[in-house]
Write a protein that holds these residues in place. Structure first.
Motif, PDB file in Angstrom:
ATOM      1  N   GLN A 129    -106.163  39.781  22.371  1.00 25.85           N
ATOM      2  CA  GLN A 129    -106.329  39.881  23.815  1.00 25.85           C
ATOM      3  C   GLN A 129    -106.892  41.268  24.135  1.00 25.85           C
ATOM      4  OE1 GLN A 129    -102.720  39.856  26.248  1.00 25.85           O
ATOM      5  NE2 GLN A 129    -103.902  41.009  27.782  1.00 25.85           N
ATOM      6  N   ASN A 130    -108.163  41.338  24.439  1.00 28.76           N
ATOM      7  CA  ASN A 130    -108.765  42.608  24.841  1.00 28.76           C
ATOM      8  C   ASN A 130    -108.404  43.723  23.858  1.00 28.76           C
ATOM      9  OD1 ASN A 130    -108.207  40.838  27.310  1.00 28.76           O
ATOM     10  ND2 ASN A 130    -109.789  42.209  28.057  1.00 28.76           N
ATOM     11  N   GLY A 131    -108.704  43.457  22.603  1.00 30.69           N
ATOM     12  CA  GLY A 131    -108.487  44.423  21.534  1.00 30.69           C
ATOM     13  C   GLY A 131    -109.758  44.548  20.719  1.00 30.69           C
ATOM     14  N   ASN A 132    -110.191  45.759  20.451  1.00 30.55           N
ATOM     15  CA  ASN A 132    -111.534  45.976  19.941  1.00 30.55           C
ATOM     16  C   ASN A 132    -111.602  46.138  18.427  1.00 30.55           C
ATOM     17  OD1 ASN A 132    -114.155  46.054  21.030  1.00 30.55           O
ATOM     18  ND2 ASN A 132    -114.328  48.212  20.489  1.00 30.55           N
ATOM     19  N   ALA A 133    -112.724  45.640  17.865  1.00 22.13           N
ATOM     20  CA  ALA A 133    -113.038  45.868  16.452  1.00 22.13           C
ATOM     21  C   ALA A 133    -114.531  46.085  16.256  1.00 22.13           C
ATOM     22  CB  ALA A 133    -112.570  44.686  15.605  1.00 22.13           C
ATOM     23  N   TYR A 134    -115.246  46.302  17.369  1.00 26.57           N
ATOM     24  CA  TYR A 134    -116.708  46.424  17.322  1.00 26.57           C
ATOM     25  C   TYR A 134    -117.166  47.492  18.313  1.00 26.57           C
ATOM     26  CZ  TYR A 134    -116.404  42.059  14.758  1.00 26.57           C
ATOM     27  OH  TYR A 134    -116.090  41.109  13.816  1.00 26.57           O
ATOM     28  N   ASP A 135    -118.243  48.194  17.931  1.00 20.58           N
ATOM     29  CA  ASP A 135    -118.766  49.262  18.783  1.00 20.58           C
ATOM     30  C   ASP A 135    -119.200  48.745  20.155  1.00 20.58           C
ATOM     31  OD1 ASP A 135    -118.385  51.201  16.837  1.00 20.58           O
ATOM     32  OD2 ASP A 135    -120.400  50.967  16.006  1.00 20.58           O
ATOM     33  N   GLU A 136    -119.618  47.486  20.222  1.00 24.93           N
ATOM     34  CA  GLU A 136    -120.096  46.942  21.498  1.00 24.93           C
ATOM     35  C   GLU A 136    -119.030  46.967  22.587  1.00 24.93           C
ATOM     36  OE1 GLU A 136    -122.362  44.340  18.424  1.00 24.93           O
ATOM     37  OE2 GLU A 136    -120.585  45.611  18.493  1.00 24.93           O
ATOM     38  N   GLY A 137    -117.764  47.074  22.194  1.00 21.01           N
ATOM     39  CA  GLY A 137    -116.682  46.998  23.170  1.00 21.01           C
ATOM     40  C   GLY A 137    -116.338  48.307  23.849  1.00 21.01           C
ATOM     41  N   LEU A 138    -117.001  49.394  23.470  1.00 17.22           N
ATOM     42  CA  LEU A 138    -116.679  50.705  24.045  1.00 17.22           C
ATOM     43  C   LEU A 138    -117.806  51.140  24.964  1.00 17.22           C
ATOM     44  CD1 LEU A 138    -115.227  52.451  20.869  1.00 17.22           C
ATOM     45  CD2 LEU A 138    -113.978  51.307  22.700  1.00 17.22           C
ATOM     46  N   LYS A 139    -117.630  50.902  26.252  1.00 19.17           N
ATOM     47  CA  LYS A 139    -118.706  51.154  27.206  1.00 19.17           C
ATOM     48  C   LYS A 139    -118.312  52.259  28.185  1.00 19.17           C
ATOM     49  CE  LYS A 139    -121.676  47.943  27.926  1.00 19.17           C
ATOM     50  NZ  LYS A 139    -122.389  46.761  28.447  1.00 19.17           N
ATOM     51  N   GLU A 140    -118.676  52.105  29.449  1.00 15.46           N
ATOM     52  CA  GLU A 140    -118.616  53.182  30.438  1.00 15.46           C
ATOM     53  C   GLU A 140    -117.253  53.857  30.527  1.00 15.46           C
ATOM     54  OE1 GLU A 140    -119.072  53.639  35.300  1.00 15.46           O
ATOM     55  OE2 GLU A 140    -119.752  51.813  34.292  1.00 15.46           O
ATOM     56  N   PHE A 141    -116.180  53.089  30.522  1.00 15.31           N
ATOM     57  CA  PHE A 141    -114.840  53.663  30.636  1.00 15.31           C
ATOM     58  C   PHE A 141    -114.614  54.747  29.589  1.00 15.31           C
ATOM     59  CE2 PHE A 141    -110.470  53.768  29.039  1.00 15.31           C
ATOM     60  CZ  PHE A 141    -109.753  54.025  30.195  1.00 15.31           C
ATOM     61  N   TRP A 142    -115.209  54.589  28.421  1.00 17.92           N
ATOM     62  CA  TRP A 142    -114.946  55.462  27.283  1.00 17.92           C
ATOM     63  C   TRP A 142    -115.782  56.734  27.268  1.00 17.92           C
ATOM     64  CZ3 TRP A 142    -110.954  54.703  24.005  1.00 17.92           C
ATOM     65  CH2 TRP A 142    -110.264  53.485  24.160  1.00 17.92           C
ATOM     66  N   ASP A 143    -116.721  56.876  28.179  1.00 21.45           N
ATOM     67  CA  ASP A 143    -117.620  58.038  28.152  1.00 21.45           C
ATOM     68  C   ASP A 143    -116.870  59.374  28.210  1.00 21.45           C
ATOM     69  OD1 ASP A 143    -119.755  56.363  27.851  1.00 21.45           O
ATOM     70  OD2 ASP A 143    -120.434  56.495  29.935  1.00 21.45           O
TER      71      ASP A 143
END
Length: 296
Positions: free
Chosen positions: A133-147
């Motif tokens: 559930q909304n847990g990341n394992a790929y670079d595509e999942g880290l967008k604006e919030f993470w800047d």
């Protein structure tokens, strides 16, 4: 006369000392049932699973720990304890060993994903499946919030660290629970009251900022995790809040590259999908576990 309490499971609230740290955990269900481990996200605790646990405990042994610095577990000073995902995963692994969990499926959400991936890489033979559930394992999942977090990773400056303090405020905690939710009356305000009280404990801001900094260690691990998926093909159900600003839908689709049999459901909600969409998610979870995880 029928017993109105028949079928109602009891959740036990327990602690265990693992490597000198007291870990709180919730446990329910038959001791000999297939085990499901529930791994929570930020800034919550096993509290986020309070409604899911009884919905699974009729058939499964359910274990939901609080990480150090979260919920009811110990919160040692960050000067004395390394708040890293490696350390948290080691403690959760130790707890599962202590509880005699030989095999288990893992429900991973947010921070629970890098904790779960580390345990799976250490013990691939023990993992019977994943619910993501909304847990990341790929670079595509880290967008604006993470800047701004990536800026802290880059320069390691005190200014960048202090800029992240806004992520620990009540406004941000409420945002995490309500952004992307169409009917806010489905989300109990107890959630952010509970979480914020724990965030506001003296010293907890450094716990959270240390972990935000350590999150950078998860990205180099992604290729290894993806290789694990391809080699071991663990059964996986994805139930992803598609309106999540923190872990957007972009992070859900890449799983299909490495796990062609993944079952992907995009849920019309935000970050903490269980809060308003449990009625949609629990039938999917129970069906998946019964078909692809539960022992016969």
């Amino acid at each position: 006369m029928t017993n109105p309490a028949a079928g109602i499971s009891v959740t036990h609230h327990r602690t265990a000392v693992i490597e000198g740290i007291k870990l709180f955990y919730r446990e329910a269900g038959p001791a000999d049932g297939d085990t499901i481990v529930l791994l929570h996200g930020f800034p919550t605790s096993s509290h986020m699973f309070r409604n899911l646990i009884p919905a699974l405990a009729d058939r499964y042994r359910v274990i939901a720990p609080d990480y150090p610095g979260y919920g009811q577990s110990d919160m040692p000073s960050h000067a004395d304890f390394p708040y890293t995902f490696d350390r948290i995963a080691s403690l959760v692994d130790g707890l599962l060993e202590h509880l005699g969990a030989k095999t288990y499926a893992m429900y991973v959400m947010d921070y629970g994903a890098p904790v779960g991936w580390r345990i799976a890489l250490k013990h691939p033979e023990r993992v019977t499946g994943f619910i993501v559930q909304n847990g990341n394992a790929y670079d595509e999942g880290l967008k604006e919030f993470w800047d701004p977090i990536k800026q802290y990773w880059k320069d390691e400056s005190d200014a960048s660290r202090q800029a992240l303090q806004k992520l620990l405020t009540l406004d941000t905690t409420i945002f995490q629970y309500t952004d992307g939710v169409s009917d806010r009356t489905r989300v109990a305000p107890d959630n952010w009251i509970h979480d914020q009280a724990l965030l506001d404990r003296p010293g907890n801001n450094d716990v959270q900022l240390d972990l935000l900094f350590d999150y950078r260690t998860n990205l180099p691990l992604y290729p290894t995790v993806q290789a694990y998926f391809r080699e071991h093909r663990p059964p996986m159900l994805i139930v992803w809040g598609k309106n999540d600003f923190i872990f957007p839908e972009d992070g859900a689709h890449p799983y299909k590259r490495d796990l062609p049999d993944v079952e992907l459901h995009l849920i019309d909600t935000g970050h903490f999908a269980l809060e308003d969409k449990a009625d949609e998610m629990i039938p999917l979870i129970r069906d998946f576990l019964a078909r692809r995880v539960a022992s016969r």
